[in-house]
Scaffold this motif. Sequence first.
Motif, PDB file in Angstrom:
ATOM      1  N   CYS A   1     -30.422   1.304  37.266  1.00  0.00           N
ATOM      2  CA  CYS A   1     -30.051   1.485  38.669  1.00  0.00           C
ATOM      3  C   CYS A   1     -30.788   0.521  39.586  1.00  0.00           C
ATOM      4  O   CYS A   1     -31.950   0.209  39.365  1.00  0.00           O
ATOM      5  N   GLN A   2     -30.087   0.127  40.598  1.00  0.00           N
ATOM      6  CA  GLN A   2     -30.695  -0.504  41.747  1.00  0.00           C
ATOM      7  C   GLN A   2     -30.776   0.607  42.785  1.00  0.00           C
ATOM      8  O   GLN A   2     -29.834   1.397  42.923  1.00  0.00           O
ATOM      9  N   CYS A   3     -31.849   0.690  43.517  1.00  0.00           N
ATOM     10  CA  CYS A   3     -32.010   1.784  44.476  1.00  0.00           C
ATOM     11  C   CYS A   3     -30.825   1.885  45.434  1.00  0.00           C
ATOM     12  O   CYS A   3     -30.409   2.979  45.800  1.00  0.00           O
ATOM     13  N   ALA A   4     -30.273   0.745  45.805  1.00  0.00           N
ATOM     14  CA  ALA A   4     -29.176   0.753  46.778  1.00  0.00           C
ATOM     15  C   ALA A   4     -27.925   1.438  46.244  1.00  0.00           C
ATOM     16  O   ALA A   4     -27.079   1.866  47.011  1.00  0.00           O
ATOM     17  N   THR A   5     -27.796   1.554  44.922  1.00  0.00           N
ATOM     18  CA  THR A   5     -26.603   2.190  44.344  1.00  0.00           C
ATOM     19  C   THR A   5     -26.933   3.509  43.653  1.00  0.00           C
ATOM     20  O   THR A   5     -26.061   4.116  43.045  1.00  0.00           O
ATOM     21  N   CYS A   6     -28.148   3.971  43.772  1.00  0.00           N
ATOM     22  CA  CYS A   6     -28.603   5.172  43.062  1.00  0.00           C
ATOM     23  C   CYS A   6     -28.179   6.444  43.796  1.00  0.00           C
ATOM     24  O   CYS A   6     -28.383   6.560  45.008  1.00  0.00           O
ATOM     25  N   PRO A   7     -27.619   7.410  43.077  1.00  0.00           N
ATOM     26  CA  PRO A   7     -27.231   8.661  43.737  1.00  0.00           C
ATOM     27  C   PRO A   7     -28.436   9.443  44.273  1.00  0.00           C
ATOM     28  O   PRO A   7     -28.295  10.203  45.226  1.00  0.00           O
ATOM     29  N   LEU A   8     -29.618   9.249  43.690  1.00  0.00           N
ATOM     30  CA  LEU A   8     -30.806   9.930  44.219  1.00  0.00           C
ATOM     31  C   LEU A   8     -31.183   9.384  45.592  1.00  0.00           C
ATOM     32  O   LEU A   8     -31.623  10.119  46.459  1.00  0.00           O
ATOM     33  N   TYR A   9     -30.990   8.107  45.765  1.00  0.00           N
ATOM     34  CA  TYR A   9     -31.310   7.499  47.060  1.00  0.00           C
ATOM     35  C   TYR A   9     -30.347   8.004  48.134  1.00  0.00           C
ATOM     36  O   TYR A   9     -30.754   8.424  49.198  1.00  0.00           O
ATOM     37  N   TYR A  10     -29.054   7.994  47.830  1.00  0.00           N
ATOM     38  CA  TYR A  10     -28.076   8.424  48.814  1.00  0.00           C
ATOM     39  C   TYR A  10     -27.995   9.934  48.937  1.00  0.00           C
ATOM     40  O   TYR A  10     -27.607  10.444  49.972  1.00  0.00           O
ATOM     41  N   GLY A  11     -28.369  10.665  47.895  1.00  0.00           N
ATOM     42  CA  GLY A  11     -28.365  12.118  47.972  1.00  0.00           C
ATOM     43  C   GLY A  11     -29.572  12.669  48.692  1.00  0.00           C
ATOM     44  O   GLY A  11     -29.642  13.827  49.058  1.00  0.00           O
ATOM     45  N   ASN A  12     -30.547  11.815  48.907  1.00  0.00           N
ATOM     46  CA  ASN A  12     -31.809  12.185  49.517  1.00  0.00           C
ATOM     47  C   ASN A  12     -31.651  12.133  51.037  1.00  0.00           C
ATOM     48  O   ASN A  12     -31.836  11.101  51.645  1.00  0.00           O
ATOM     49  N   GLN A  13     -31.310  13.246  51.647  1.00  0.00           N
ATOM     50  CA  GLN A  13     -31.017  13.283  53.074  1.00  0.00           C
ATOM     51  C   GLN A  13     -32.247  13.556  53.937  1.00  0.00           C
ATOM     52  O   GLN A  13     -32.131  13.688  55.138  1.00  0.00           O
TER      53      GLN A  13
ATOM     54  N   ALA B   1     -31.856  17.077  42.417  1.00  0.00           N
ATOM     55  CA  ALA B   1     -31.958  15.765  41.767  1.00  0.00           C
ATOM     56  C   ALA B   1     -31.205  15.762  40.444  1.00  0.00           C
ATOM     57  O   ALA B   1     -30.481  14.817  40.134  1.00  0.00           O
ATOM     58  N   ALA B   2     -31.364  16.824  39.658  1.00  0.00           N
ATOM     59  CA  ALA B   2     -30.673  16.908  38.367  1.00  0.00           C
ATOM     60  C   ALA B   2     -29.167  16.852  38.575  1.00  0.00           C
ATOM     61  O   ALA B   2     -28.456  16.133  37.856  1.00  0.00           O
ATOM     62  N   ARG B   3     -28.685  17.560  39.549  1.00  0.00           N
ATOM     63  CA  ARG B   3     -27.237  17.567  39.820  1.00  0.00           C
ATOM     64  C   ARG B   3     -26.748  16.190  40.274  1.00  0.00           C
ATOM     65  O   ARG B   3     -25.685  15.737  39.863  1.00  0.00           O
TER      66      ARG B   3
ATOM     67  N   ALA C   1     -36.654  12.717  54.625  1.00  0.00           N
ATOM     68  CA  ALA C   1     -37.488  11.532  54.787  1.00  0.00           C
ATOM     69  C   ALA C   1     -38.106  11.012  53.490  1.00  0.00           C
ATOM     70  O   ALA C   1     -38.627   9.928  53.462  1.00  0.00           O
ATOM     71  N   GLU C   2     -38.058  11.790  52.416  1.00  0.00           N
ATOM     72  CA  GLU C   2     -38.655  11.347  51.162  1.00  0.00           C
ATOM     73  C   GLU C   2     -37.755  10.305  50.504  1.00  0.00           C
ATOM     74  O   GLU C   2     -36.853  10.628  49.765  1.00  0.00           O
ATOM     75  N   ARG C   3     -37.987   9.063  50.757  1.00  0.00           N
ATOM     76  CA  ARG C   3     -37.119   8.012  50.247  1.00  0.00           C
ATOM     77  C   ARG C   3     -37.479   7.588  48.827  1.00  0.00           C
ATOM     78  O   ARG C   3     -36.708   6.901  48.183  1.00  0.00           O
ATOM     79  N   TYR C   4     -38.626   7.956  48.332  1.00  0.00           N
ATOM     80  CA  TYR C   4     -38.987   7.589  46.966  1.00  0.00           C
ATOM     81  C   TYR C   4     -38.383   8.611  46.027  1.00  0.00           C
ATOM     82  O   TYR C   4     -38.674   9.789  46.086  1.00  0.00           O
ATOM     83  N   CYS C   5     -37.525   8.153  45.135  1.00  0.00           N
ATOM     84  CA  CYS C   5     -36.747   9.075  44.315  1.00  0.00           C
ATOM     85  C   CYS C   5     -37.621   9.936  43.405  1.00  0.00           C
ATOM     86  O   CYS C   5     -37.274  11.081  43.142  1.00  0.00           O
ATOM     87  N   THR C   6     -38.751   9.430  42.928  1.00  0.00           N
ATOM     88  CA  THR C   6     -39.606  10.245  42.071  1.00  0.00           C
ATOM     89  C   THR C   6     -40.159  11.433  42.850  1.00  0.00           C
ATOM     90  O   THR C   6     -40.157  12.561  42.364  1.00  0.00           O
ATOM     91  N   VAL C   7     -40.615  11.192  44.063  1.00  0.00           N
ATOM     92  CA  VAL C   7     -41.135  12.272  44.908  1.00  0.00           C
ATOM     93  C   VAL C   7     -40.013  13.250  45.228  1.00  0.00           C
ATOM     94  O   VAL C   7     -40.193  14.472  45.156  1.00  0.00           O
ATOM     95  N   TYR C   8     -38.847  12.707  45.557  1.00  0.00           N
ATOM     96  CA  TYR C   8     -37.699  13.558  45.877  1.00  0.00           C
ATOM     97  C   TYR C   8     -37.343  14.428  44.676  1.00  0.00           C
ATOM     98  O   TYR C   8     -37.141  15.639  44.812  1.00  0.00           O
ATOM     99  N   ALA C   9     -37.261  13.826  43.483  1.00  0.00           N
ATOM    100  CA  ALA C   9     -36.909  14.584  42.272  1.00  0.00           C
ATOM    101  C   ALA C   9     -37.953  15.661  41.991  1.00  0.00           C
ATOM    102  O   ALA C   9     -37.608  16.795  41.668  1.00  0.00           O
TER     103      ALA C   9
END
Length: 171
Positions: free
Chosen positions: A27-39, A56-58, A41-49
């Motif tokens: 993945c590139q962050c710009a196309t990652c569903p975790l990045y766009y699903g993260n509504q 995140a799993a969904r 302020a936590e923009r770092y996907c690991t922290v968000y997950a």
Amino acid sequence: MKFKSPDGRVFDDIVLAKNHFCNEHQCQCATCPLYYGNQIAERYCTVYAYNNPITAARLMGYEIIEDDCDHAAPKSNQDAKADSGKPRPSLVPPALIRGVDTIREYGCKKYSDPDNWRRIEPQRYWEATLRHALAAWDNWQAVDEESGMPAIWHMACNLAFLMQYMEEDKS
């Protein structure tokens, strides 16, 4: 709870599942569903997950598997190990531990006292952290001229001292 990837791998930890997802999909962050699903302020996907494992799993298309164990109280202390909510040091990346340890060993040889760091005021550790951060700003693999070790190891060690001061200040 466990997380099953579309390719059938099962993970006990959402961060490991996220890492598998990123590696598998390159993945590139710009196309990652975790990045766009993260509504939030936590923009770092690991922290968000970590903070939102089910969502995140969904987003990654993982199946959520509930644990099969009976959640009733154990009949004896041999039936279960009650360590829920306790720290999990194994989550700390070993590279962080090795880096800080190497800098500590260097400091112990240089100053001949493992507790020497406790006699330094916190502001000096802030300054040292920032010096090493600036050294690594354009090249994260920058090496400290004096020690010959990575600047980010020095940053981590200085931050560890500051974190220890914070923890002791709470007491």
